[in-house]
Design a protein around this motif. Structure first.
Motif, short mmCIF file in Angstrom:
data_model
loop_
_atom_site.label_atom_id
_atom_site.label_comp_id
_atom_site.label_asym_id
_atom_site.label_seq_id
_atom_site.Cartn_x
_atom_site.Cartn_y
_atom_site.Cartn_z
N LEU A 283 46.12 33.00 37.37
CA LEU A 283 44.72 33.32 37.09
C LEU A 283 44.12 32.33 36.09
O LEU A 283 42.97 31.89 36.26
CB LEU A 283 44.58 34.75 36.55
N VAL A 284 44.87 31.97 35.07
CA VAL A 284 44.39 30.99 34.09
C VAL A 284 44.12 29.66 34.78
O VAL A 284 43.06 29.04 34.58
CB VAL A 284 45.39 30.83 32.92
N LYS A 285 45.07 29.22 35.61
CA LYS A 285 44.89 27.96 36.34
C LYS A 285 43.67 28.01 37.25
O LYS A 285 42.85 27.08 37.28
CB LYS A 285 46.15 27.66 37.15
N GLU A 286 43.50 29.12 37.98
CA GLU A 286 42.36 29.27 38.88
C GLU A 286 41.04 29.29 38.10
O GLU A 286 40.06 28.65 38.51
CB GLU A 286 42.48 30.54 39.73
N TYR B 162 49.19 37.31 24.19
CA TYR B 162 49.46 36.47 23.02
C TYR B 162 50.43 35.34 23.36
O TYR B 162 50.24 34.20 22.91
CB TYR B 162 49.99 37.30 21.85
N LYS B 163 51.43 35.63 24.17
CA LYS B 163 52.38 34.60 24.59
C LYS B 163 51.67 33.46 25.30
O LYS B 163 52.05 32.29 25.18
CB LYS B 163 53.44 35.22 25.51
N LYS B 164 50.60 33.80 26.04
CA LYS B 164 49.85 32.81 26.81
C LYS B 164 48.61 32.30 26.08
O LYS B 164 47.67 31.81 26.69
CB LYS B 164 49.45 33.41 28.17
N GLU B 165 48.63 32.40 24.75
CA GLU B 165 47.62 31.80 23.86
C GLU B 165 46.26 32.49 23.88
O GLU B 165 45.25 31.89 23.50
CB GLU B 165 47.47 30.30 24.14
N ARG C 82 40.88 33.18 25.49
CA ARG C 82 41.65 31.93 25.45
C ARG C 82 40.71 30.81 25.84
O ARG C 82 39.98 30.92 26.84
CB ARG C 82 42.81 32.00 26.45
N SER C 83 40.71 29.74 25.06
CA SER C 83 39.91 28.58 25.42
C SER C 83 40.61 27.82 26.54
O SER C 83 41.83 27.75 26.60
CB SER C 83 39.74 27.65 24.22
N SER C 84 39.79 27.25 27.43
CA SER C 84 40.34 26.47 28.54
C SER C 84 41.10 25.27 27.99
O SER C 84 40.70 24.67 27.00
CB SER C 84 39.20 26.00 29.45
N GLN C 85 42.17 24.93 28.65
CA GLN C 85 42.99 23.78 28.25
C GLN C 85 42.55 22.50 28.99
O GLN C 85 43.10 21.44 28.76
CB GLN C 85 44.48 24.05 28.55
N LYS C 86 41.55 22.63 29.88
CA LYS C 86 41.07 21.45 30.63
C LYS C 86 39.99 20.74 29.87
O LYS C 86 39.19 21.30 29.21
CB LYS C 86 40.56 21.88 32.00
N GLY D 182 45.61 38.57 14.81
CA GLY D 182 46.97 38.26 15.25
C GLY D 182 47.65 39.45 15.90
O GLY D 182 47.18 40.59 15.81
N LEU D 183 48.78 39.18 16.55
CA LEU D 183 49.52 40.21 17.26
C LEU D 183 49.94 41.35 16.33
O LEU D 183 49.83 42.52 16.68
CB LEU D 183 50.75 39.61 17.94
#
Length: 160
Positions: free
Chosen positions: A89-92, A120-123, A156-160, A134-135
């Protein structure tokens, strides 16, 4: 495992059964009847194990923010499938141009901690009263959020 985008955004009985299972019941805003579209600016993805659907992912496309939701079939949870769906989902969402990816954990989710820890694991970070939390803060205040019927908002902010 196979990750497949559905061409149709309509609601159906298979989705209803998975989304309304015991420990996530009420955690999603669901259409009243089959064939209703959940949203016009969204997409369904399914995860199969080659024999059956084991989970669904959903993205609502916004201008800058894209909201995601996922569910794993009862009996298949806590097996790493949520992480597979979340990663996809993050990638899409990033491929669709998301600046931020948003996930909501509803207060009525009976067992929200595995989803929160995965986010949290996925930023992803929880935003509460405009501040990042925080967690440890979330875990320590989880019952307070549920008693007050406060949904938890993760970004989560996009990494692209």
């Amino acid at each position: 495992m196979e990750w497949i985008k559905e061409d149709d955004t309509s609601w159906n009985n298979c989705k209803r059964m998975m989304f309304e299972s015991s420990d996530v019941k009420g955690a999603f805003s669901l259409p009243e009847k089959e064939s209703d579209n959940i949203e016009e600016n969204g997409y369904w993805w399914i995860l199969t194990d080659g024999k059956e659907i084991v989970g669904y992912g959903w993205i609502t496309v916004g201008k800058d923010d894209h909201e995601i939701s996922l569910v794993i079939k009862e009996g298949k949870r806590r097996s790493g499938l949520g992480e597979i769906i979340l990663d996809n989902l993050v990638k899409e969402a990033e491929n669709l141009g998301a600046q931020r990816i948003v996930a909501l954990v509803k207060w009525c989710n009976l067992n929200p901690l595995p989803a929160i820890k995965l986010l949290y694991k996925k930023e992803f970070k929880m935003i509460y009263h405009g501040a990042e939390k925080g967690l440890e803060y979330v875990v320590n205040n989880l019952s307070k959020f549920q008693r007050a019927e406060v949904d938890m908002f993760f970004v989560r902010s996009s990494q692209k």
